[in-house]
Design a protein around this motif. Structure first.
Motif, short mmCIF file in Angstrom:
data_model
loop_
_atom_site.label_atom_id
_atom_site.label_comp_id
_atom_site.label_asym_id
_atom_site.label_seq_id
_atom_site.Cartn_x
_atom_site.Cartn_y
_atom_site.Cartn_z
N LYS A 7 0.82 -1.22 0.00
CA LYS A 7 0.00 0.00 0.00
C LYS A 7 0.85 1.27 0.00
N TYR A 8 2.16 1.10 0.19
CA TYR A 8 3.05 2.28 0.17
C TYR A 8 3.91 2.31 -1.10
N LYS A 9 3.51 1.53 -2.11
CA LYS A 9 4.36 1.38 -3.30
C LYS A 9 4.56 2.70 -4.04
N ASP A 10 3.63 3.64 -3.90
CA ASP A 10 3.75 4.91 -4.61
C ASP A 10 4.35 6.02 -3.74
N SER A 11 4.69 5.68 -2.50
CA SER A 11 5.27 6.68 -1.60
C SER A 11 6.75 6.88 -1.92
N THR A 12 7.23 8.05 -1.73
CA THR A 12 8.65 8.31 -1.99
C THR A 12 9.53 7.69 -0.91
N THR A 13 8.98 7.58 0.30
CA THR A 13 9.70 6.92 1.40
C THR A 13 8.79 5.84 1.98
N LEU A 14 9.36 5.08 2.89
CA LEU A 14 8.57 4.05 3.58
C LEU A 14 8.40 4.43 5.06
N ASN A 15 8.32 5.73 5.31
CA ASN A 15 8.16 6.19 6.69
C ASN A 15 6.86 5.70 7.32
#
Length: 610
Positions: free
Chosen positions: A99-107
């Motif tokens: 669900k975070y694949k499009d985030s620039t970070t994995l914060n």
């Protein structure tokens, strides 16, 4: 895109489950030649595994009670297989980065990990080219225990030069490798090899750490010298049991030489066949509670010199001092020689007005779904009735459930802790047993728990995660003689610890002397150990089976359970079933299922020795 991803995940899941099943012997592969070839592959993977950055000896992982585990799925194609093996050793929560694949970070993913202190990350060489993943791992390792499982040709190892976290590197990237690496992390196999060539200034030729085996290994029968085809008789007998309605479902597990070589499920949760049994299913363990909860608690207290076997019951239980039980000593109770009557049918004393369908201050004790018994029913009625029951056969062997109600109270008096908490804190969590415990409905869904009786008389409901034993149920589900639930893998861990003379996972739970004392023959009038049942010296009784060695110890359970340890063969045999569903049936005994499976295992193991 989302539907396509989910469909691919489902197919991968099915494939992974099949391969995991092969690994623990399932219908996917049953012939000797295939298993020999698979063992060669497994051994080749093991031979090539290298453990790096283990300067703090974090691997194999120890002190499980201090750790909260999470496994991160960054998109590793064999993640399901990887996680399934991790969960054989500890309670490891799987978290996906999808669900975070499009985030620039994995914060945000890191934030999801705030309640976990130990994080296991599986990644391939190809994935390691992603700087976002490397930054995530590097940042996470600053705050938590991190273990990296790296799969691929090793070219990306140089990318981990600035990461101090332990790395388990496998040159192979395959389903099999994904099932072997977790075993090195937890000590199911040893790290024995070093890098044969250099990959960076840090990871030079000869780099690597060596470890020892500390926990169960999950493998094929041939790894213990057993021919899988010689175990086919187990399948036949289990299938006969299902066809003959001895039980709706069965799970059998065999561990030989510290290796789980057979773990298989048969049948379904119920006879309507709506849900197939799974090797991870949770069963009502009935009287196996005695040897898996109450007896180890007694063993611990005896070791700590807080409990003396030859001291009288009244010394520990104030309420017993003015009762016939006062002068009975603890050793007699543990041997079932105290003279107690076998049991009291307490459910027959429950009258109209003693129970309610909803909980309240007046009816606080949950007995089953929509069934609550009145306040004080145990303390004011059941317990005094047991304490004041007549002592009729002191010195003779008469198996009695009352004995373990007594031992539960003694344990709780000494530890000042409820039994259900004491066993989890002292044994199950440190050992990595994450299904074992009382009151499973507080922790698991009904679908994970195999139902027992459809109780038409007492509770008038299907029992799903509520103890079958009526007395234990009226005590709120926690009793010294019954109430424990768990799966086959958890039982294998606990009984392997006993077979290891008290050690498992790098920790010592008992001294060898304590294990020997409690599990060896301790009575002049019966076959019993202290708490433990044992093989009968009268060979005509063929108990627990015709071929069981005289060193064999364990216990059976009324719901269709059998757990036996044979030190002579270095063997643990687990049999789980729900033979009391939908109603109590004697068919399991009539067909002699448990002993016949036991003997089929013994024959296969003995043949391997020859």
């Amino acid at each position: 895109m989302e539907k396509k991803y989910m469909r691919r995940s489902s197919l991968a899941g099915i494939f992974a489950v099949c391969l995991v099943a092969i690994f623990t012997l399932s219908a996917c592969a049953q012939d000797h030649k295939k298993n020999e070839n698979r063992l060669k592959i497994i051994n080749e993977i093991s031979k090539n595994l290298v453990l790096l950055n283990n300067q703090n000896n974090f691997i194999p992982v120890t002190k499980l009670a201090e750790k909260k585990f999470a496994s991160i799925n960054l998109g590793f194609e064999h993640q399901i297989a990887f996680d399934s093996l991790l969960n054989k050793y500890a309670d490891v929560k799987s978290l996906s980065a999808e669900k975070y694949k499009d985030s620039t970070t994995l914060n945000d993913l890191a934030d999801d990990l705030k309640f976990y202190n130990t994080v296991i990350i599986s990644i391939t060489d190809q994935m390691a080219k992603n700087s976002r993943y490397l930054n995530f791992i590097s940042d996470l390792a600053q705050h938590k225990n991190v273990v990296v499982a790296l799969f691929g040709d090793g070219k990306s190892l140089s990318s981990f030069d600035n990461i101090a976290a332990p790395i388990v590197w496998s040159p192979q990237n395959s389903q099999e490798a994904a099932m072997v690496a977790p075993q090195l992390i937890f000590g199911g196999i040893a790290a024995e090899h070093t890098l044969t060539k250099g990959f960076s200034a840090k990871y030079t030729a000869g780099s690597g750490y060596k470890t020892t085996v500390t926990r169960l290994k999950f493998t094929v029968p041939e790894d213990a010298g057993v021919n899988v085809e010689d175990l086919m008789e187990v399948d036949k007998i289990a299938q006969e049991a299902i066809a003959g309605k001895a039980a709706p479902g069965i799970v059998v597990l065999v561990a030989k030489d510290g290796k789980v070589i057979y773990n298989k499920a048969f049948g379904s949760h119920t006879y309507d066949n709506l849900q197939a049994d799974n090797v991870s299913d949770i069963f009502d363990l009935a009287s196996v509670t005695k040897t898996t909860a109450t007896t180890p608690s007694v063993m611990r207290l005896v070791e700590q010199n807080k409990l003396k076997l030859d001291t009288n019951v009244g010394f520990y239980i104030p309420k017993a001092r003015n009762t016939p039980m006062n002068q009975i000593n603890v050793r007699e109770v543990m041997l079932h020689q105290a003279g107690f009557i076998p049991f009291i049918p307490f459910h027959n004393y429950v009258k109209e007005g003693y129970y309610a369908r909803d909980s309240s201050a007046a009816f606080p004790t949950k007995v089953a779904d929509n069934y609550y018994v009145k306040k004080g029913f145990f303390s004011d009625f059941m317990w005094p009735k047991m304490l004041n029951s007549p002592i009729k056969t002191r010195g003779s062997y008469v198996y009695s459930d009352i004995s373990m109600y007594v031992m539960q109270d003694i344990v709780e008096q000494i530890t000042e802790t409820p039994l259900e908490k004491y066993v989890v804190d002292n044994f199950y969590t440190p050992l990595g047993m994450h299904t074992a415990g009382y009151l499973p409905r507080n922790r698991f869904t009904k679908e994970q728990i195999v139902p027992t009786e459809d109780d038409k008389v007492f509770r008038k409901t299907l029992l799903e995660g509520y103890v079958h034993d009526q007395g234990a149920a009226l005590r709120g589900g926690v009793a010294g003689h019954a109430g424990l639930f768990g799966n086959a893998n958890d039982l294998a861990i606990y009984y392997q610890m006993l077979l290891n003379k008290g050690t498992y996972g790098g920790e010592q739970y008992f001294t060898p002397q304590t294990v020997d004392t409690f599990t060896s023959k301790q009575s002049d009038v019966s076959r019993r150990g202290l708490g433990f049942d044992r093989a009968d010296a009268d060979l005509t009784k063929k108990y627990p089976s015709q071929m069981a060695s005289q060193q064999t110890y364990g216990h059976t359970g009324y719901t269709g359970i059998g757990v036996w340890v044979d030190p002579n063969r270095n063997l643990v045999y687990i049999f789980l079933s729900n033979r009391v569903h939908p109603g109590v049936s004697e068919q399991l005994g009539r067909l002699n299922i448990r002993p016949r499976i036991h003997d089929a295992i013994n024959k296969a193991v003995d043949k391997a020795v020859k």
